[in-house]
Design a protein around this motif. Structure first.
Motif, mmCIF file in Angstrom:
data_model
loop_
_atom_site.group_PDB
_atom_site.id
_atom_site.type_symbol
_atom_site.label_atom_id
_atom_site.label_comp_id
_atom_site.label_asym_id
_atom_site.label_seq_id
_atom_site.Cartn_x
_atom_site.Cartn_y
_atom_site.Cartn_z
ATOM 1 N N SER A 124 0.832 -1.249 0.047
ATOM 2 C CA SER A 124 -0.068 -0.036 -0.160
ATOM 3 C C SER A 124 0.823 1.242 0.105
ATOM 4 O O SER A 124 0.475 2.277 -0.635
ATOM 5 C CB SER A 124 -1.098 -0.124 1.095
ATOM 6 N N ASP A 175 -5.930 -1.585 -4.873
ATOM 7 C CA ASP A 175 -5.556 -1.793 -3.404
ATOM 8 C C ASP A 175 -6.493 -2.725 -2.861
ATOM 9 O O ASP A 175 -7.516 -2.222 -2.160
ATOM 10 C CB ASP A 175 -5.104 -0.704 -2.516
ATOM 11 N N GLU A 176 -6.320 -3.892 -2.989
ATOM 12 C CA GLU A 176 -7.208 -5.018 -2.477
ATOM 13 C C GLU A 176 -8.786 -4.742 -2.479
ATOM 14 O O GLU A 176 -9.500 -4.824 -1.814
ATOM 15 C CB GLU A 176 -6.849 -5.154 -1.068
HETATM 16 MG MG LIG Z 1 -2.287 -2.782 2.185
#
Ligand SMILES: [Mg+2]
Ligand SMILES: Nc1ncnc2c1ncn2[C@@H]1O[C@H](COP(=O)(O)OP(=O)(O)OP(=O)(O)O)[C@@H](O)[C@H]1O
Length: 267
Positions: free
Chosen positions: A48, A175-176
């Motif tokens: 991240s 991001d995910e």
């Molecule tokens: Mg992360």
């Protein structure tokens, strides 16, 4: 060459204190235009932080980031917003629940542009929104005037993806973005993402804890660990890759067991 170039990126949080965290320890990564890269790695690997550096949410200590040939390392988040699309984990984060689908899209279209026409929901725009929504294949084109708060998590992530790419950004950062969804919705959004990225030839960096997704999607897989890129897999090698193969590759490089907490559950 354009695309995304990341060179020698370092980031340390709380430097010089007992809480010092070396989140990025020299990341070099280049994405050719239209290239789709998946990023995996254990919790705290720096995934991240890497994406946040590209988005301008955090400022790296060292290194540079070039997007479409322009050095964006020192630009503010707002200054680079129009050129970067982002979808995060939380379906509630990417959209405004009290606004309608059409209003959310109008906002996305106004991002990074001057004020004035921000809110203009002309008939032409509504038509364009309906056309783009229809391509998602979820029937959202019939819900232009529904408040986004009424949509399911999967529908909201699909809308977030459309909003993030409405201006055809130079890079799409994920991001995910499927992690908070139930397995069925997660699979649907993963497939939609793949189709969307290919159709619009979007240069894409996608973090996922779902190893199956990371292996199946994209041109190249990047494994991060403790602030570094451990290895990358692409081409025929990636096509033949299995979760077991990925585990073995990690253990070869690290000489330690592959304990991949959440990822183990994510297939
Ligand atoms: Mg992360
Ligand atoms: N804004 C911040 N302030 C302080 N520390 C941070 C910040 N962002 C990240 N960190 C720390 O940097 C390290 C890397 O975090 P990062 O969020 O990049 O990992 P990640 O690979 O995304 O992990 P996860 O899989 O859990 O999401 C972690 O130790 C984290 O606590």
């Amino acid at each position: 060459m354009t695309g995304l170039i990341i060179e020698g990126l370092h980031k340390t949080f709380f430097p010089g204190t007992v809480n010092e965290i070396r989140a990025l320890k020299g990341i070099d990564l280049t994405l050719a235009p239209g290239e789709f890269v998946t990023v995996v790695g254990s919790n705290g690997a720096g995934k991240s932080t890497l994406l946040n550096s590209v988005a301008g949410v955090i400022t790296p200590d060292r290194g540079r980031i070039l997007l479409g040939g322009v050095d964006i390392t020192r630009l503010s988040e707002v200054e680079r917003a129009a050129r970067i699309g982002r979808v995060l984990q939380n379906p509630l984060a990417g959209t405004a629940p009290s606004l309608t689908v059409a209003e959310n899209l109008a906002l996305a279209l106004a991002r990074g542009r001057s004020r004035g026409l921000r809110w203009a929901l002309t008939a032409a725009r509504r038509r364009r929104f309906a056309e783009e929504l229809a391509q998602l294949g979820l029937g959202l084109e019939n819900r232009l005037d529904d408040k986004v708060g009424l949509l399911s998590g999967g529908q909201r992530q699909a809308l977030s993806l459309l909003m993030a790419t409405l201006q055809r950004p130079d890079v799409l950062l994920l991001d995910e973005h499927t992690a908070a969804l139930d397995p069925r919705a997660a699979a649907l959004i993963a497939d939609l993402t793949n189709r969307w990225v290919r159709q619009h030839r979007l240069t894409t960096l996608m973090i996922t804890h779902n190893l199956e997704q990371a292996i199946r999607l994209g041109d190249r897989l990047v494994m991060m660990h403790e602030g570094r890129i451990l290895f990358t897999v692409s081409g025929p090698e990636k096509q033949a890759l299995t979760i077991e193969g990925l585990r073995q590759a990690f253990e070869r490089v690290r000489g330690q067991e592959f304990s991949y907490d959440r990822a183990v559950l994510a297939h």
